[in-house]
Scaffold this motif. Structure first.
Motif, PDB file in Angstrom:
ATOM      1  N   ALA B 162       1.001  -1.266   0.091  1.00 21.79           N
ATOM      2  CA  ALA B 162      -0.180  -0.024  -0.126  1.00 21.79           C
ATOM      3  C   ALA B 162       0.912   1.941   0.303  1.00 21.79           C
ATOM      4  N   VAL B 163       2.114   0.804   0.786  1.00 21.94           N
ATOM      5  CA  VAL B 163       2.594   2.148   0.564  1.00 21.94           C
ATOM      6  C   VAL B 163       3.394   2.505   0.063  1.00 21.94           C
ATOM      7  N   VAL B 164       4.129   1.392  -0.610  1.00 22.51           N
ATOM      8  CA  VAL B 164       4.879   1.632  -2.202  1.00 22.51           C
ATOM      9  C   VAL B 164       3.457   2.657  -3.334  1.00 22.51           C
ATOM     10  N   LEU B 165       2.502   1.941  -3.117  1.00 18.45           N
ATOM     11  CA  LEU B 165       1.843   1.915  -4.419  1.00 18.45           C
ATOM     12  C   LEU B 165       1.857   3.549  -4.389  1.00 18.45           C
ATOM     13  N   LEU B 166       0.948   4.047  -2.385  1.00 26.93           N
ATOM     14  CA  LEU B 166       0.884   5.485  -2.446  1.00 26.93           C
ATOM     15  C   LEU B 166       1.995   6.299  -3.696  1.00 26.93           C
ATOM     16  N   GLY B 167       3.253   6.027  -3.066  1.00 26.03           N
ATOM     17  CA  GLY B 167       4.269   6.363  -3.809  1.00 26.03           C
ATOM     18  C   GLY B 167       4.459   6.473  -5.161  1.00 26.03           C
ATOM     19  N   ALA B 168       4.168   5.290  -5.808  1.00 28.58           N
ATOM     20  CA  ALA B 168       4.454   5.081  -7.380  1.00 28.58           C
ATOM     21  C   ALA B 168       3.462   5.679  -7.983  1.00 28.58           C
ATOM     22  N   VAL B 169       2.296   5.817  -7.917  1.00 20.82           N
ATOM     23  CA  VAL B 169       1.137   5.500  -8.457  1.00 20.82           C
ATOM     24  C   VAL B 169       1.075   6.986  -9.089  1.00 20.82           C
ATOM     25  N   PRO B 170       1.313   7.483  -7.892  1.00 22.16           N
ATOM     26  CA  PRO B 170       0.980   9.531  -8.408  1.00 22.16           C
ATOM     27  C   PRO B 170       2.238   9.915  -9.587  1.00 22.16           C
ATOM     28  N   SER B 171       3.423   9.637  -9.063  1.00 22.31           N
ATOM     29  CA  SER B 171       4.515  10.167  -9.518  1.00 22.31           C
ATOM     30  C   SER B 171       4.513   9.189 -11.498  1.00 22.31           C
ATOM     31  N   GLY B 221       8.758   6.517 -11.164  1.00 23.45           N
ATOM     32  CA  GLY B 221       7.826   6.005 -10.200  1.00 23.45           C
ATOM     33  C   GLY B 221       8.720   4.730  -9.947  1.00 23.45           C
ATOM     34  N   TRP B 222       9.966   3.937 -10.622  1.00 27.03           N
ATOM     35  CA  TRP B 222      10.926   3.069  -9.774  1.00 27.03           C
ATOM     36  C   TRP B 222      11.262   3.818  -8.794  1.00 27.03           C
ATOM     37  N   ALA B 223      12.018   5.193  -8.406  1.00 24.36           N
ATOM     38  CA  ALA B 223      12.043   5.975  -7.643  1.00 24.36           C
ATOM     39  C   ALA B 223      11.859   5.866  -6.465  1.00 24.36           C
ATOM     40  N   PHE B 224      10.842   6.168  -7.236  1.00 28.94           N
ATOM     41  CA  PHE B 224       9.441   6.439  -5.136  1.00 28.94           C
ATOM     42  C   PHE B 224       8.875   5.235  -4.863  1.00 28.94           C
ATOM     43  N   SER B 225       9.074   3.900  -5.780  1.00 25.20           N
ATOM     44  CA  SER B 225       8.197   2.523  -5.571  1.00 25.20           C
ATOM     45  C   SER B 225       9.809   2.171  -4.466  1.00 25.20           C
ATOM     46  N   TRP B 226      10.266   2.352  -5.011  1.00 25.65           N
ATOM     47  CA  TRP B 226      11.929   1.941  -4.296  1.00 25.65           C
ATOM     48  C   TRP B 226      12.152   2.539  -2.894  1.00 25.65           C
ATOM     49  N   LEU B 262      25.289   1.403   7.488  1.00 24.47           N
ATOM     50  CA  LEU B 262      26.020   1.691   6.561  1.00 24.47           C
ATOM     51  C   LEU B 262      26.126   0.881   5.294  1.00 24.47           C
ATOM     52  N   GLY B 263      26.982  -0.547   5.743  1.00 25.40           N
ATOM     53  CA  GLY B 263      26.533  -1.124   4.345  1.00 25.40           C
ATOM     54  C   GLY B 263      25.268  -1.004   4.267  1.00 25.40           C
ATOM     55  N   THR B 264      24.707  -1.344   4.872  1.00 22.76           N
ATOM     56  CA  THR B 264      22.885  -1.409   4.507  1.00 22.76           C
ATOM     57  C   THR B 264      22.486  -0.455   3.274  1.00 22.76           C
ATOM     58  N   ILE B 265      22.368   0.617   3.959  1.00 25.12           N
ATOM     59  CA  ILE B 265      22.694   2.138   3.007  1.00 25.12           C
ATOM     60  C   ILE B 265      23.361   1.883   1.817  1.00 25.12           C
ATOM     61  N   ILE B 266      24.747   1.839   1.465  1.00 21.91           N
ATOM     62  CA  ILE B 266      25.243   0.686   0.023  1.00 21.91           C
ATOM     63  C   ILE B 266      24.578   0.698  -0.728  1.00 21.91           C
ATOM     64  N   LEU B 267      24.205  -0.533  -0.033  1.00 30.27           N
ATOM     65  CA  LEU B 267      23.158  -1.914  -0.316  1.00 30.27           C
ATOM     66  C   LEU B 267      21.859  -0.755  -1.381  1.00 30.27           C
ATOM     67  N   ILE B 268      21.159  -0.425  -0.321  1.00 28.75           N
ATOM     68  CA  ILE B 268      19.933   0.484  -1.417  1.00 28.75           C
ATOM     69  C   ILE B 268      20.113   1.211  -2.438  1.00 28.75           C
ATOM     70  N   LEU B 269      21.484   1.810  -2.257  1.00 26.27           N
ATOM     71  CA  LEU B 269      21.901   2.886  -3.030  1.00 26.27           C
ATOM     72  C   LEU B 269      22.506   2.361  -4.380  1.00 26.27           C
ATOM     73  N   ILE B 270      22.861   0.744  -4.553  1.00 25.04           N
ATOM     74  CA  ILE B 270      23.608   0.423  -4.922  1.00 25.04           C
ATOM     75  C   ILE B 270      22.387  -0.501  -5.839  1.00 25.04           C
ATOM     76  N   VAL B 271      21.715  -1.139  -4.962  1.00 28.17           N
ATOM     77  CA  VAL B 271      20.422  -1.247  -6.324  1.00 28.17           C
ATOM     78  C   VAL B 271      19.742  -0.475  -6.761  1.00 28.17           C
ATOM     79  N   GLY B 272      19.084   0.721  -6.273  1.00 27.26           N
ATOM     80  CA  GLY B 272      18.385   2.341  -7.371  1.00 27.26           C
ATOM     81  C   GLY B 272      18.918   1.907  -7.830  1.00 27.26           C
TER      82      GLY B 272
END
Ligand code: ATP
Ligand code: MG
Lengths: 265, 298
Positions: B162-171, B221-226, B262-272
């Protein structure tokens, strides 16, 4: 692949009607009630089946408006326009080709929208492209073509509609003189071969005389039919032929007179 | 199919040759492909150098002892966290849990956002009614939806989606609205002249013409989904949900493991960045290039 040069099959009834398009007291004004601007005033005109007519007039006299009305992109304020052969084809001043399709697919889309079965589209599109001598450009993108080639693809796309009436709105205005000359020859050839009726708009007097069997001069503000000339010079003509020049001089005189009249009002 | 076959009875033979000459003169040499060495030098090397510089500064800061080690771990400490996850075989599991959620959420958002955007773009009444709402929703941080989603759905996947959709659908919807608004009216008129009406017109003219703007919307939209997914995962925690990157980060926080965070933040960045680089950017470039909207010249 043999290229058939016979007339494409047409579904309408132009021949029985006796005209390709008939304008019957057509007027058009723009703007809201109270502040109306009359652009076309009481235009009555027939284009015979297979005839080539040019509409000549100064900038802003309503030439494009008249074509748009004929094409059904806009509605006349008064009078009627009948096109017995069904929807006419319109070639815009800009090529208006779709940049997401190749040259060949642009033509194929027109065929598809006309209802041509899938198997026939590709050969038919190739036939039309070779009619405008672009047989090697089927897979070219629009942006890879020169201005003259784009207009030829646009012409092929317009012909793909197999309409009995081809409307052309200053299609060669943006081209250089050499290319325009060549396209005049092509258009004359294609018109002779297909037997399509053409209503061609231009503000270039020589172009009008070079191409047409009949030249219609429109006056400005409001656009009215000011005069018309039959052009009895044998095709193929050249734009620099003496007979073309002589008639052009006469028409230009008349056109200037029309324009001068506005200065005196 | 030689051109000779097109010649007819009364035609001047030099016209075809003249035309061929003009075409050759006017259409130029065509695109040239850049060579691989050049691409490496101008496209690949600069970001690598930038990343190396950031790592260097980080390492220097660590050596300078700007902060205590548990507050500022070194790049090596973070690497050790990755190694441990790798040994336990959980590294890709964490990433995949989040990425699969992100992709599924994104696809649902596309399926909802596209028709919604088309409606807003083409139907005046709909635009007047929900156009401003869509724009407003786009500027609302999606984390604001998390509490509401938890109350509605509980601590489960539905809340996350629900949160992902509310973020991505409008964009995504706004992307297609922008794409449609940018279509030159000439294309629509040309389509009408060719006989395209209604859905045929949407399919053959409107959608392809709106594609560049639509792709930009999809990318956003992908950026917002993520982003929305990470916000949701941070808060929506439950053993039954599996561990995505957001949940992983929250776990590290409770363990006071800064290297892990920190490692997780970097992973999130890398995936995006990776999804953008591997999927959206090539797609967008291809579309723009095929329409001549992007020059190859550097
Ligand atoms: N949609 C419109 N709304 C209001 N006025 C219009 C509209 N379309 C055309 N006009 C007006 O009608 C007149 C004729 O326009 P039109 O485009 O038909 O001229 P034209 O003869 O084709 O000129 P040109 O040779 O420059 O193409 C102009 O004065 C123009 O301002
Ligand atoms: Mg005009």
């Amino acid at each position: 692949m043999a290229i058939a040069l016979d007339k494409p099959e047409r579904e309408g009834t132009t021949d029985t009607a006796g005209y390709a398009v008939r304008f019957d007291h057509v007027s058009k004004s723009f703007g809201r009630a109270g502040k109306q601007q009359l652009v076309l005033d009481d235009i009555s005109l027939d284009v015979a089946p297979g005839e080539f007519v040019t509409l000549l007039g100064a900038s802003g006299c309503g030439k494009s408006t008249l074509l748009n009305l004929t094409a059904g992109l806009d509605a006349a304020s008064a009078g009627t326009i009948s096109v017995p052969g069904g929807r006419p084809a319109l070639m815009f001043q800009e090529h208006a080709l779709f940049p997401w399709l190749t040259a060949g697919k642009n033509v194929e889309l027109a065929l598809r929208l006309r209802g041509v079965p899938k198997a026939q589209r590709r050969p038919e599109a190739e036939r039309l492209l070779s009619l405008v001598r672009l047989q090697g450009s089927y897979d070219k993108r629009v942006h890879e073509l020169s201005g003259g080639m784009r207009q030829r693809v646009a012409l092929a796309r317009a012909l793909a509609q197999a309409s009995q009436l081809l409307l052309m709105d200053e299609p060669f205005a943006a081209l250089d003189a050499i290319t325009r000359d060549v396209l005049h020859e092509e258009l004359t050839r294609i018109w002779t071969e297909t037997g399509v009726s053409v209503l061609f708009v231009t503000h270039n007097v020589r172009e009008a005389v070079r191409l047409a069997q009949r030249v219609i001069l429109l006056s400005s503000r409001p656009g009215r039919i000011a005069h018309e000339w039959r052009v009895d010079i044998e095709q193929p003509r050249r734009i620099e032929d003496a007979a073309v020049s002589a008639l052009s001089v006469e028409i230009t005189e008349r056109l200037r007179e029309e324009i001068r009249r506005h200065g005196q009002q | 199919m030689g051109s000779s076959e097109t010649t007819t009875k009364d035609e001047q033979p030099d016209l075809a040759g003249l035309e061929a000459g003009l075409d050759a003169l006017e259409s130029g040499g065509g695109d040239e492909r850049p060579n691989a060495g050049r691409v490496l030098l101008t496209k690949v090397l600069p970001p690598l150098v930038a990343v190396a510089l950031v790592l260097l500064v980080w390492q220097l800061a660590y050596w300078a002892d700007l902060q205590k080690d548990y507050l500022l771990p070194s790049p090596g400490d973070v690497w050790a966290e990755y190694e441990e996850m790798w040994r336990e075989g959980t590294l890709f599991e964490f990433i995949w849990t989040s990425v699969s959620r992100g992709i599924l959420g994104f696809m649902i958002a596309v399926a909802i956002g596209t028709p919604l955007g088309l409606l807003v773009a083409r139907v005046k009444l709909v635009r007047a009614a929900i156009g401003p709402i869509l724009t407003g929703l786009q500027s609302l941080p999606s984390i604001a939806w998390v509490p509401a989603a938890i109350i509605w759905f509980g601590l489960n996947n539905s809340a996350i989606y629900a949160v992902v959709l509310l973020g991505a659908v409008p964009s995504i919807a706004n992307g297609i609205v922008a794409g449609v608004d940018q279509i030159p009216p000439l294309y629509l008129r040309a389509g009408r002249m060719l006989g395209a009406r209604g859905l045929t017109s949407v399919r053959h003219v409107l959608l392809p013409a709106a594609l560049p703007g639509y792709l930009a919307g999809l990318k956003q939209g992908w950026a917002f989904s993520w982003r929305s997914l990470m916000a949701a995962e941070l808060i929506v925690q439950s053993p039954s949900l599996g561990t995505g990157l957001g949940q992983l980060m929250e776990t590290y926080r409770t363990l006071q493991n800064m290297a892990g965070v920190l490692g997780t933040i970097i992973l999130i960045l890398i995936v995006g960045v990776a999804i953008d680089l591997l999927f959206f950017s090539p797609l967008e470039r291809r579309v723009l290039r095929s329409r001549g909207l992007l020059s190859r010249v550097s």
